[in-house]
Design a protein around this motif. Sequence first.
Motif, PDB file in Angstrom:
ATOM      1  N   THR A 158      41.646  19.213  26.353  1.00  0.00           N
ATOM      2  CA  THR A 158      41.299  20.557  26.630  1.00  0.00           C
ATOM      3  C   THR A 158      42.146  21.008  27.927  1.00  0.00           C
ATOM      4  O   THR A 158      42.194  20.386  28.808  1.00  0.00           O
ATOM      5  CB  THR A 158      39.859  20.652  27.146  1.00  0.00           C
ATOM      6  N   LEU A 159      42.750  22.065  27.830  1.00  0.00           N
ATOM      7  CA  LEU A 159      43.368  22.680  28.912  1.00  0.00           C
ATOM      8  C   LEU A 159      42.516  23.753  29.410  1.00  0.00           C
ATOM      9  O   LEU A 159      42.197  24.721  28.580  1.00  0.00           O
ATOM     10  CB  LEU A 159      44.673  23.186  28.606  1.00  0.00           C
ATOM     11  N   THR A 160      42.380  23.971  30.694  1.00  0.00           N
ATOM     12  CA  THR A 160      41.580  24.961  31.396  1.00  0.00           C
ATOM     13  C   THR A 160      42.510  25.680  32.449  1.00  0.00           C
ATOM     14  O   THR A 160      43.239  24.991  33.255  1.00  0.00           O
ATOM     15  CB  THR A 160      40.146  24.559  31.980  1.00  0.00           C
ATOM     16  N   VAL A 161      42.538  27.091  32.185  1.00  0.00           N
ATOM     17  CA  VAL A 161      43.352  27.821  32.906  1.00  0.00           C
ATOM     18  C   VAL A 161      42.054  28.663  33.952  1.00  0.00           C
ATOM     19  O   VAL A 161      41.491  29.588  33.369  1.00  0.00           O
ATOM     20  CB  VAL A 161      44.277  28.743  32.467  1.00  0.00           C
ATOM     21  N   ALA A 162      42.084  28.627  35.311  1.00  0.00           N
ATOM     22  CA  ALA A 162      41.155  29.195  36.267  1.00  0.00           C
ATOM     23  C   ALA A 162      41.796  30.041  36.975  1.00  0.00           C
ATOM     24  O   ALA A 162      42.707  29.184  37.823  1.00  0.00           O
ATOM     25  CB  ALA A 162      39.997  28.091  36.741  1.00  0.00           C
ATOM     26  N   SER A 163      41.531  31.203  37.322  1.00  0.00           N
ATOM     27  CA  SER A 163      42.147  31.887  38.345  1.00  0.00           C
ATOM     28  C   SER A 163      40.981  32.538  39.113  1.00  0.00           C
ATOM     29  O   SER A 163      40.067  32.950  38.659  1.00  0.00           O
ATOM     30  CB  SER A 163      42.931  32.991  37.775  1.00  0.00           C
ATOM     31  N   THR A 164      41.308  32.559  40.559  1.00  0.00           N
ATOM     32  CA  THR A 164      40.360  33.283  41.482  1.00  0.00           C
ATOM     33  C   THR A 164      41.184  34.682  42.153  1.00  0.00           C
ATOM     34  O   THR A 164      42.233  34.056  42.717  1.00  0.00           O
ATOM     35  CB  THR A 164      39.854  32.317  42.582  1.00  0.00           C
ATOM     36  N   VAL A 165      40.480  35.636  42.218  1.00  0.00           N
ATOM     37  CA  VAL A 165      41.226  36.874  42.955  1.00  0.00           C
ATOM     38  C   VAL A 165      40.283  37.027  44.171  1.00  0.00           C
ATOM     39  O   VAL A 165      39.080  36.988  43.987  1.00  0.00           O
ATOM     40  CB  VAL A 165      41.179  38.170  41.932  1.00  0.00           C
ATOM     41  N   GLU A 166      41.004  37.228  45.350  1.00  0.00           N
ATOM     42  CA  GLU A 166      40.189  37.243  46.671  1.00  0.00           C
ATOM     43  C   GLU A 166      40.600  38.813  47.130  1.00  0.00           C
ATOM     44  O   GLU A 166      41.829  39.165  47.066  1.00  0.00           O
ATOM     45  CB  GLU A 166      40.664  36.353  47.496  1.00  0.00           C
ATOM     46  N   ASN A 167      39.867  39.276  47.761  1.00  0.00           N
ATOM     47  CA  ASN A 167      40.190  40.585  48.669  1.00  0.00           C
ATOM     48  C   ASN A 167      40.136  40.076  50.148  1.00  0.00           C
ATOM     49  O   ASN A 167      39.001  39.808  50.670  1.00  0.00           O
ATOM     50  CB  ASN A 167      39.067  41.677  48.309  1.00  0.00           C
ATOM     51  N   ARG A 168      41.309  40.062  50.566  1.00  0.00           N
ATOM     52  CA  ARG A 168      41.545  39.611  52.156  1.00  0.00           C
ATOM     53  C   ARG A 168      41.713  40.926  52.896  1.00  0.00           C
ATOM     54  O   ARG A 168      41.873  40.514  54.043  1.00  0.00           O
ATOM     55  CB  ARG A 168      42.822  38.647  52.195  1.00  0.00           C
ATOM     56  N   GLY A 169      41.564  41.980  52.525  1.00  0.00           N
ATOM     57  CA  GLY A 169      41.588  43.067  53.294  1.00  0.00           C
ATOM     58  C   GLY A 169      40.343  43.640  53.814  1.00  0.00           C
ATOM     59  O   GLY A 169      39.135  42.983  53.613  1.00  0.00           O
ATOM     60  N   ASP A 170      40.265  45.091  54.314  1.00  0.00           N
ATOM     61  CA  ASP A 170      39.246  45.590  54.859  1.00  0.00           C
ATOM     62  C   ASP A 170      38.667  46.676  53.883  1.00  0.00           C
ATOM     63  O   ASP A 170      37.897  47.579  54.549  1.00  0.00           O
ATOM     64  CB  ASP A 170      39.403  45.967  56.320  1.00  0.00           C
ATOM     65  N   THR A 171      39.083  46.907  52.840  1.00  0.00           N
ATOM     66  CA  THR A 171      38.841  47.999  51.904  1.00  0.00           C
ATOM     67  C   THR A 171      38.346  47.606  50.535  1.00  0.00           C
ATOM     68  O   THR A 171      38.959  46.415  50.176  1.00  0.00           O
ATOM     69  CB  THR A 171      39.928  49.216  51.726  1.00  0.00           C
ATOM     70  N   PRO A 172      37.518  48.401  49.789  1.00  0.00           N
ATOM     71  CA  PRO A 172      37.465  47.707  48.312  1.00  0.00           C
ATOM     72  C   PRO A 172      38.754  47.708  47.530  1.00  0.00           C
ATOM     73  O   PRO A 172      39.394  48.836  47.730  1.00  0.00           O
ATOM     74  CB  PRO A 172      36.333  48.987  47.905  1.00  0.00           C
ATOM     75  N   MET A 173      38.852  46.793  46.733  1.00  0.00           N
ATOM     76  CA  MET A 173      39.966  46.410  45.810  1.00  0.00           C
ATOM     77  C   MET A 173      39.820  46.517  44.521  1.00  0.00           C
ATOM     78  O   MET A 173      39.043  45.440  44.148  1.00  0.00           O
ATOM     79  CB  MET A 173      40.721  45.200  46.536  1.00  0.00           C
TER      80      MET A 173
END
Length: 289
Positions: A122-137
């Motif tokens: 099994t290959l798993t591809v996991a991605s995490t997106v982060e908001n590092r700013g100060d406004t909604p993204m």
Amino acid sequence: MPSLTRIANTDLSVDVSSLGAEVQSITTTDGKAWLWNGDAAFWTGRSPVLFPIVGKAPDDTVMIDGTPYAMAQHGFARRREFALESTTATACRYRLEASDDTRAVYPFDFGLTVEHSLDGRTLTVASTVENRGDTPMPFGFGYHPAFLWPLPGGAGQPHTVTLDNAGEPKRQPLEKGLLSTSRTPSPFDKGRIVLTQDQFLDDAMVFPEGAGDGLTYAAEGGPALKFHFENLPNLALWTKPGAPFLCIEPWHGTAAEFGGSRELRDRPFTTVLLPEESRRFAFSVTFPG
């Protein structure tokens, strides 16, 4: 120049490029290659990561709080060089962070981490997106892996996609690359579709809802690939007619609607992260033994 990282175990060998954190090859220890090779005669992609949009925007332009920004189909992450954060024998993690270049087309401070890992077959591809700013993204996210059609050992056999939930999701056609506001009857019968090239004459088959979180892509009486999706409610199937691959695309976010709002936050299934929030999106695929 992009660099390659290889991860491997006794069952699988996977090469990942620093360009787009994109898988370049998947090979089982019997020597069979399962991923499309990127032949430019059909399509140079292999398994791109889609961010910060999925699909097209009208005139290749997104509006963010009323300001237009140039944005090519499927976003810019697939054309950006990622930094290799860590690697082991069976896992590697790449990261892309906001820069002056990305802020010019997407005015947010983001972090995008893409990790590939192996566990048996099994290959798993996991991605995490982060908001590092100060406004909604706002953003869309998706995967676009292309697997061989026919599958190794499946030449001459009908190929099928079977949904784990036995669903019959309606298709939402594309108009000039944008989502039609109408939906058409499902091509699935009790969760199963027999694939033909004609199904793709009008572009991808897009199923915004109801496809569930898992499916099997198989050659009848032959090899089968089993998929599981995490936080990816939309599904598309795509090939270029006559091309020997099938893209199995789980998304969280779709193309803009034809004639609809141009605002990024108004696109179907857009995610909006508050400052310091993050969101994970993952898929896994298990190869036959």
